[in-house]
Structures are given as C-alpha cells and as structure tokens.
Design an enzyme around this catalytic site. Structure first.
Site, PDB file in Angstrom:
ATOM      1  N   LYS A  88       0.853  -1.194   0.000  1.00 12.24           N
ATOM      2  CA  LYS A  88       0.000   0.000   0.000  1.00 12.24           C
ATOM      3  C   LYS A  88       0.888   1.243   0.000  1.00 12.24           C
ATOM      4  O   LYS A  88       1.727   1.424   0.878  1.00 12.24           O
ATOM      5  CB  LYS A  88      -0.908  -0.037   1.233  1.00 12.24           C
ATOM      6  CG  LYS A  88      -2.148   0.794   1.132  1.00 12.24           C
ATOM      7  CD  LYS A  88      -3.059   0.472   2.319  1.00 12.24           C
ATOM      8  CE  LYS A  88      -4.282   1.359   2.372  1.00 12.24           C
ATOM      9  NZ  LYS A  88      -5.046   1.135   3.610  1.00 12.24           N
TER      10      LYS A  88
HETATM   11  O1  G3P Z   1      -7.890   2.061   5.221  1.00 12.65           O
HETATM   12  C1  G3P Z   1      -8.056   3.402   5.097  1.00 12.65           C
HETATM   13  C2  G3P Z   1      -9.422   3.966   5.352  1.00 12.65           C
HETATM   14  O2  G3P Z   1     -10.401   3.012   5.198  1.00 12.65           O
HETATM   15  C3  G3P Z   1      -9.524   4.793   6.576  1.00 12.65           C
HETATM   16  O3  G3P Z   1     -10.833   5.001   7.032  1.00 12.65           O
HETATM   17  O4  G3P Z   1     -12.428   5.710   8.781  1.00 12.65           O
HETATM   18  O5  G3P Z   1      -9.993   6.288   9.043  1.00 12.65           O
HETATM   19  O6  G3P Z   1     -11.384   7.419   7.319  1.00 12.65           O
HETATM   20  P1  G3P Z   1     -11.168   6.160   8.088  1.00 12.65           P
END
Ligand code: G3P
EC number: 2.2.1.2
Length: 218
Positions: A88
């Site tokens: 990633k």
């Molecule tokens: O994996 C990255 C992403 O899904 C992060 O989500 O909830 O931290 O905006 P969030």
C-alpha cells in the site's frame, strides 16, 4: 463486489473470515497502532498472521516511509512476507514512481489516500492494482465521496484500466450499498458496517413468527 475488512484486529478478521464472505484485508499505520503493533518484527509478524487467517485474499500492508527509496525497500520486504501481500503506497509523487517500480516487478499495489479522480487516473497509469478513494473523509468535509467513486468508475471504464476501485473510509451500510450500485470493485469496511447489512426489523419479526408457528407444528 469484493468485501475486504478494514482493520488490523485479528478477532474481527477471524469473525469476518468465519462468515465466509471475506475477500481480503486492508490495514494502515493508524489501524496497526490501534492494535498496539509497534516495531518492525511485530509488524511483519502481524501481517504474516493476517495472511494465514485469510488464506485466499489480498492483504494490504502500508509502507511507512515517504521517499521513493524508503517505499521500495519497505515494499520489497513486505511483499516477501507472503504472496497475498499487496503493498500500500500513498498518493504522492514518489508514490507514483514506487507504483511503477512494483508494477514492473509484478508485485501488487494499492494506492491509498485518493481524494480526486486525477489522483486515481495517475495511479492507474502507473500500474496500481487498486486505488483507494476515501469516501467517509470526503463526506466529513461536505464533499460527496460517492461522487468520486462514480467519476473513477467512468474513467477506468473509458480506458478499460484493470485497476480496481477499492472504496475505503466506509462508515455505514449505506456506503456499502451505494458503492455496489455504482460498481466499485471492492469495498473495505469496518466489521460493524458489514454486520449491519444483516439487519431488518421485518426479518426479525418474520423469524419470530416462524419460530412460534414451528412450535405449534410439534
Ligand atoms: O484504510 C483506510 C481507510 O479506510 C480509513 O478510514 O475511517 O480512518 O477514514 P477512516
């Protein structure tokens, strides 16, 4: 549509795997830190464990460095953990170069922190296997995250890019349903949003009635 779980929590990954619907896992440094995973050895071991739990699915492991040299060194090490590891890479200039490097080597990549169609187009051009538009974080600033997924879908379809749209930063079951309607290839979601897809009061009411009537049948 593929279902990935967006966590580094082993119990939640096992629960999703046991459900039989899990196609992969995404993690990021924040999710790893939340589980108390620190230090290179612990991080590598944790990814190995996740790969063993989800034997048949892509596992995104994020590089921590932000220069080209750091990212390719870390990415090569991460990819060596298990064949299912997807490196990633953040959407930055050196990240584009790193995507191309891994694409040339046949190592799968997921370009993360995508917030515009132009970023997704560049990542696809560099050979990313996945792009991760962050829906919830756009919604948080009053920008329609689903609209971004729609734009990327149109662009990738125009040019038949193989890059898969991995909708991330999912906050609700409605996000998942809307991504499926748009044609996202993958949704990565917290476990509770996946489980909330199960719920409907009429299902509960109907089942209670069936159970009661089944008892009458002896
Ligand atoms: O994996 C990255 C992403 O899904 C992060 O989500 O909830 O931290 O905006 P969030």
């Amino acid at each position: 549509m593929k279902f990935f779980i967006d966590t580094a929590n082993l119990e939640q990954i096992k629960e999703a795997q046991d459900l039989g619907i899990l196609d992969g896992v995404t993690t990021n440094p924040s999710l790893m830190a939340k589980e108390g995973i620190t230090g290179k050895d612990a991080i590598m071991n944790h990814y190995k464990t996740i790969c063993e739990i989800v034997s048949d699915g892509d596992i995104s492991a994020e590089v921590l460095g932000t220069t080209y040299d750091e990212m390719i060194k870390e990415g090569d090490e991460l990819a060596a953990i298990h064949p299912n590891i997807v490196v990633k890479i953040p959407m930055i200039k050196d990240g584009i170069k790193a995507l191309k490097y891994f694409s040339n080597k046949g190592i799968k990549t997921n370009c993360t922190l995508i917030f515009s169609a132009g970023q997704a187009l560049l990542a696809a051009k560099a050979g990313a296997n996945y792009v991760s538009p962050f829906l919830g974080r756009l919604d948080d600033i009053s920008v329609d995250g689903l609209n971004l997924v729609e734009e990327i879908r149109v662009i990738f379809d125009n040019y038949m890019y193989d890059t898969e749209i991995l909708a991330a930063s999912i906050r609700s079951p409605m996000h998942i349903i809307n991504c499926a309607k748009i044609g996202a290839d993958v949704v990565t979601s917290p476990l509770d949003s996946i489980l909330n897809l199960l719920n409907h009061p009429l299902t509960d009411k109907g089942l209670a009635q069936f159970v009661a009537d089944a008892k009458k049948m002896g």
